[in-house]
Design a protein around this motif. Sequence first.
Motif, PDB file in Angstrom:
ATOM      1  N   ALA A 249       0.895  -1.160   0.096  1.00 34.61           N
ATOM      2  CA  ALA A 249       0.197  -0.026   0.045  1.00 34.61           C
ATOM      3  C   ALA A 249       1.025   1.235   0.060  1.00 34.61           C
ATOM      4  N   GLY A 250       2.010   1.114   0.661  1.00 37.86           N
ATOM      5  CA  GLY A 250       2.983   2.340   0.581  1.00 37.86           C
ATOM      6  C   GLY A 250       3.498   2.786  -0.865  1.00 37.86           C
ATOM      7  N   GLU A 251       3.781   1.524  -1.430  1.00 43.64           N
ATOM      8  CA  GLU A 251       4.069   1.692  -2.885  1.00 43.64           C
ATOM      9  C   GLU A 251       3.223   2.500  -3.724  1.00 43.64           C
ATOM     10  N   LEU A 252       1.970   1.669  -3.487  1.00 47.56           N
ATOM     11  CA  LEU A 252       0.708   2.341  -4.316  1.00 47.56           C
ATOM     12  C   LEU A 252       0.401   3.842  -4.266  1.00 47.56           C
ATOM     13  N   THR A 253       0.772   4.182  -2.698  1.00 52.33           N
ATOM     14  CA  THR A 253       0.752   5.498  -2.429  1.00 52.33           C
ATOM     15  C   THR A 253       1.826   6.444  -3.182  1.00 52.33           C
ATOM     16  N   ARG A 254       3.120   6.069  -3.223  1.00 52.89           N
ATOM     17  CA  ARG A 254       4.079   6.497  -3.893  1.00 52.89           C
ATOM     18  C   ARG A 254       3.733   6.776  -5.378  1.00 52.89           C
ATOM     19  N   LEU A 255       3.180   5.709  -5.870  1.00 53.82           N
ATOM     20  CA  LEU A 255       2.826   5.838  -7.444  1.00 53.82           C
ATOM     21  C   LEU A 255       1.955   6.873  -7.688  1.00 53.82           C
ATOM     22  N   ILE A 256       0.787   6.900  -6.925  1.00 61.70           N
ATOM     23  CA  ILE A 256      -0.320   8.059  -6.959  1.00 61.70           C
ATOM     24  C   ILE A 256       0.330   9.301  -6.790  1.00 61.70           C
ATOM     25  N   GLU A 257       1.125   9.367  -5.652  1.00 63.48           N
ATOM     26  CA  GLU A 257       1.823  10.849  -5.540  1.00 63.48           C
ATOM     27  C   GLU A 257       2.519  11.211  -6.570  1.00 63.48           C
ATOM     28  N   ALA A 258       3.402  10.605  -7.141  1.00 66.14           N
ATOM     29  CA  ALA A 258       4.268  10.800  -8.183  1.00 66.14           C
ATOM     30  C   ALA A 258       3.229  11.159  -9.590  1.00 66.14           C
ATOM     31  N   ILE A 259       2.569  10.471  -9.765  1.00 67.42           N
ATOM     32  CA  ILE A 259       1.700  10.956 -10.802  1.00 67.42           C
ATOM     33  C   ILE A 259       0.897  12.367 -10.674  1.00 67.42           C
ATOM     34  N   ARG A 260       0.509  12.665  -9.337  1.00 74.55           N
ATOM     35  CA  ARG A 260      -0.165  13.888  -9.265  1.00 74.55           C
ATOM     36  C   ARG A 260       0.963  14.853  -9.185  1.00 74.55           C
ATOM     37  N   ARG A 261       2.234  14.608  -8.857  1.00 73.16           N
ATOM     38  CA  ARG A 261       3.232  15.593  -8.838  1.00 73.16           C
ATOM     39  C   ARG A 261       3.481  16.027 -10.329  1.00 73.16           C
ATOM     40  N   ASP A 262       3.572  14.892 -11.362  1.00 71.25           N
ATOM     41  CA  ASP A 262       3.626  15.363 -12.887  1.00 71.25           C
ATOM     42  C   ASP A 262       2.507  15.911 -13.606  1.00 71.25           C
ATOM     43  N   ARG A 263       1.160  15.695 -13.023  1.00 71.24           N
ATOM     44  CA  ARG A 263       0.059  15.880 -13.790  1.00 71.24           C
ATOM     45  C   ARG A 263      -1.150  16.393 -12.970  1.00 71.24           C
ATOM     46  N   LEU A 264      -1.758  17.134 -13.285  1.00 67.73           N
ATOM     47  CA  LEU A 264      -3.071  17.623 -12.745  1.00 67.73           C
ATOM     48  C   LEU A 264      -4.173  16.465 -12.358  1.00 67.73           C
ATOM     49  N   VAL A 265      -4.517  15.889 -11.551  1.00 70.34           N
ATOM     50  CA  VAL A 265      -5.630  15.220 -11.508  1.00 70.34           C
ATOM     51  C   VAL A 265      -6.806  15.695 -10.999  1.00 70.34           C
ATOM     52  N   ASP A 266      -7.854  15.629 -11.998  1.00 71.16           N
ATOM     53  CA  ASP A 266      -8.966  16.303 -11.694  1.00 71.16           C
ATOM     54  C   ASP A 266      -9.624  16.184 -10.216  1.00 71.16           C
ATOM     55  N   PRO A 267      -9.953  17.308  -9.501  1.00 68.08           N
ATOM     56  CA  PRO A 267     -10.564  17.184  -8.284  1.00 68.08           C
ATOM     57  C   PRO A 267     -11.439  15.921  -8.173  1.00 68.08           C
ATOM     58  N   ASP A 268     -12.375  15.549  -9.119  1.00 64.34           N
ATOM     59  CA  ASP A 268     -13.327  14.669  -8.862  1.00 64.34           C
ATOM     60  C   ASP A 268     -12.976  13.500  -9.769  1.00 64.34           C
ATOM     61  N   ALA A 269     -11.858  13.279 -10.113  1.00 60.56           N
ATOM     62  CA  ALA A 269     -11.331  12.042 -10.890  1.00 60.56           C
ATOM     63  C   ALA A 269     -11.666  10.885 -10.226  1.00 60.56           C
ATOM     64  N   GLU A 270     -11.933   9.972 -11.006  1.00 59.64           N
ATOM     65  CA  GLU A 270     -12.395   8.668 -10.553  1.00 59.64           C
ATOM     66  C   GLU A 270     -11.162   7.741 -10.449  1.00 59.64           C
ATOM     67  N   ILE A 271     -10.772   7.328  -9.294  1.00 56.28           N
ATOM     68  CA  ILE A 271      -9.367   6.351  -9.324  1.00 56.28           C
ATOM     69  C   ILE A 271      -9.834   5.102  -8.745  1.00 56.28           C
ATOM     70  N   THR A 272      -9.546   4.257  -9.523  1.00 55.91           N
ATOM     71  CA  THR A 272     -10.220   2.729  -9.096  1.00 55.91           C
ATOM     72  C   THR A 272      -8.991   1.655  -8.954  1.00 55.91           C
TER      73      THR A 272
END
Length: 366
Positions: A70-93
């Motif tokens: 779960a920590g690595e999953l968090t790192r993955l999503i955080e890195a994506i967010r640092r590079d690109r705007l993720v819409d505030p209401d984005a669906e993340i499945t």
Amino acid sequence: MHLYVHVPFCARRCSYCDFAIAVRREVPSRKFVDAVLAEWRGWQAHSAWIDSPSLATIYLGGGTPSHLDAGELTRLIEAIRRDRLVDPDAEITLEANPEDVTLRNAAAWIAAGVNRISLGVQSFDDAVLKWMHRVHDAAAVTGTMSVLRAAGFGNISVDLIFALPDALQRDWSRDLDLALALEPEHLSLYGLTIEEGTPLGRWTARGESMPAPDESYAAEYLLAHRALAAAGFDHYEVSNAGRAGHRARHNSAYWRRAPFIGLGPSAHSGIGERRSWNVREWAAYERLVDAGEPVVADAEQLGTAQLRLEELYLGLRTSDGLASHLLPEAAREGWVRNGWAVASEGRHRLTPEGWLRLDGLVRSVA
Ligand code: SF4
């Protein structure tokens, strides 16, 4: 833009599965996230971002993404967010199997921004789950739902498989009732297919397992349609039904031909008329990333005939249907006469009877 990440690791191979997976007791989570982020960085200069600058959906599929640390999953999503705007209401499945759903994991997924779970249930019959080589048993599923709800998930999809061999004596109606009793927001229903190279493919080739007859397939599909409609679900795509406001936005983007990037082994990407796909196996993917080489196995530019096929197939698979003028007149009339489609507001929409014949109908007008 829509982002798919293929996480290939599974605890064991299910008897029917021919997906690109890697069976691992210990998941190389850090290595995987590093590799996927290396591929992600390679996409950052792509011109598609000019027209589609932010991410509307992220889908972690597999494989079994819930196996990732779960920590690595968090790192993955955080890195994506640092590079690109993720819409505030984005669906993340996140696709999850019941055996990975602990309160600790679920809380970490929520904290990482995951807001939708696609839960691999498949059946509530322990003999069937054993035959499928699934890790979980039926009793685990109810607890799993409670844990997900307690952690705060308000958007849960349940996967079920129908059209199992008659010899298993699976009670499909009971399984549907038990799935609906869990009160998910969404259900995905997949007819069992027999693929070469899988345990089920071998059992079938040796005559040890017989595929469900076409009549059982159709009867179970239509039963599911009626049960879901009676429970207030909108059967909005050949294999998917949701409560109001809960259509799967990521998959709907594929069906609308929105641009998407796929990361990880075997992942596909589609930007405009170009389709590309990565090498299938994790070992090959890992090797290429380590060597600093591209992970794309091949690509193609869709021509007129392929675009027509895609337009037909994507349009007819959803309840939004296809603009009627895209169909030949004989098909427009014949499909309605046979009960395979309804026509209204300039569109033809397939009925469940039509969806049972989707491939044949598309081929007949392509
Ligand atoms: S958990 Fe899913 S991806 Fe993994 S082997 Fe089973 S069906 Fe295939």
